[in-house]
Design a protein around this motif. Structure first.
Motif: not given
Ligand SMILES: [Zn+2]
Length: 318
Positions: A67, A133, A135, A93, A137, A165, A156
């Motif tokens: 991450p 990516a 995810f 990420c 962060k 995501r 985000c």
């Protein structure tokens, strides 16, 4: 079966295997590294990352969540190269890691504009590569939920809603950031099962932790080895108490290890280790010490599989 983006391309979700959701192969200030490269020994940084990745593989880890976002030195080519050499799967990420400071570029732009940048990393690829990516962060720490921190959380959330995501949010229980972070993300319409509140395990206040769990989010018990925030014994007692209360399906266990980290000069690191502020804080702490101790304390093999194999899949796949 659904697929999950990794540095070596899409993985079948069932092929994630044993996963450490939060480990860094290199963490540093990216602008400092760009402006004063003579302060960094690239070969030794890479060697340390390969050594960590190989140790993880030898300890039975198949995949890591890496991450490292903007402002923590994200470099997906570096991660790809290290992971490939070690035979480790790595998912990466997009997002921004800051406790408040934002470059003027982003201070003057909207959360929607920021979300578009994140969506680019998810749909097109990161840093000119076709690595996507898996995810998002964001972070909140001692300064709390400042305007900049809130902007990043909302960006985000909006990128998550567009792409499916999930979001990993660095938190600081000692500053009570978790509840407001969850609130902002839920306000934006993100489903709780797409949210992971990292570093929740820095406290053993079960009331605080259950307050988050009862919203339906995942939590990270993910800083094993950072004794200055909470010693391993108390982290294990907390993990076992939460398992006992039936929360296995919402928990991740990791160490937030950094194969290298540029925040402190070598002599400071030596003092931190000598004084016990960190202890065995490596990528193999969880597989080598924590999981055996938890088994000893009553964790079932089913609970272990849920946390280490099933939860990563359920969090990552929309
Ligand atoms: Zn981290």
């Amino acid at each position: 079966m659904a697929s999950i983006e990794s540095v070596t391309g899409p993985l079948d979700a069932d092929d994630l295997g044993r996963t450490l959701i939060h480990e860094h192969l290199r963490a540093r200030d990216e602008s400092n590294a760009l402006q004063f490269p003579h302060l960094y020994d690239d070969d030794s940084l890479r060697a340390a990352a390969v050594e960590a990745a190989e140790a993880a593989v030898a300890a039975g880890v198949k995949t890591i969540g890496e991450p490292t976002a903007m402002l923590l030195g994200r470099d997906v080519r570096f991660i790809e190269s290290v992971a490939t050499e070690a035979g480790l799967q790595a998912i990466v990420c997009t997002g921004i890691y800051t406790y408040d400071h934002l470059p003027l570029f982003w201070q003057s732009r909207s959360p929607d504009a920021m979300a578009e940048a994140f969506i680019h990393d998810i749909e097109q690829g990161i840093q000119g590569t076709d690595i996507k990516a898996a995810f998002l962060k964001c972070a909140a720490d001692e300064p709390g939920i400042t305007a900049n921190v809130e902007k990043i959380h909302r960006a985000c959330a909006r990128a998550s809603l567009r792409t499916g995501r999930p979001i990993m949010a660095h938190s600081r229980p000692a500053s009570n950031t978790g509840p407001r972070q969850v609130e902002i993300l839920l306000e934006e319409g993100v489903a709780p099962e797409r949210i992971q509140i990292a570093h929740t395990g820095d406290t053993d206040d079960l009331g605080y932790i259950e307050g988050l769990l009862d919203k339906g989010v995942f939590i990270g018990l993910d800083r094993y080895g950072i004794e200055m925030y909470l010693p391993t014994g108390r982290r294990n007692a907390t993990t076992l108490a939460l398992l006992e209360r039936g929360y296995a399906e919402q928990m991740f266990i990791a160490a937030d290890s950094c194969a290298t980290l540029d925040w402190f000069p070598d002599e400071t690191v030596e003092i931190l280790v000598r004084e016990g502020a960190v202890k065995d804080w490596t990528i193999t702490l969880v597989p080598d010490q924590v999981l055996p101790a938890l088994r000893e304390g009553g964790m079932t093999s089913e609970q272990e599989k849920t946390m280490m194999e099933e939860n990563p899949k359920r969090w990552l796949v929309a």
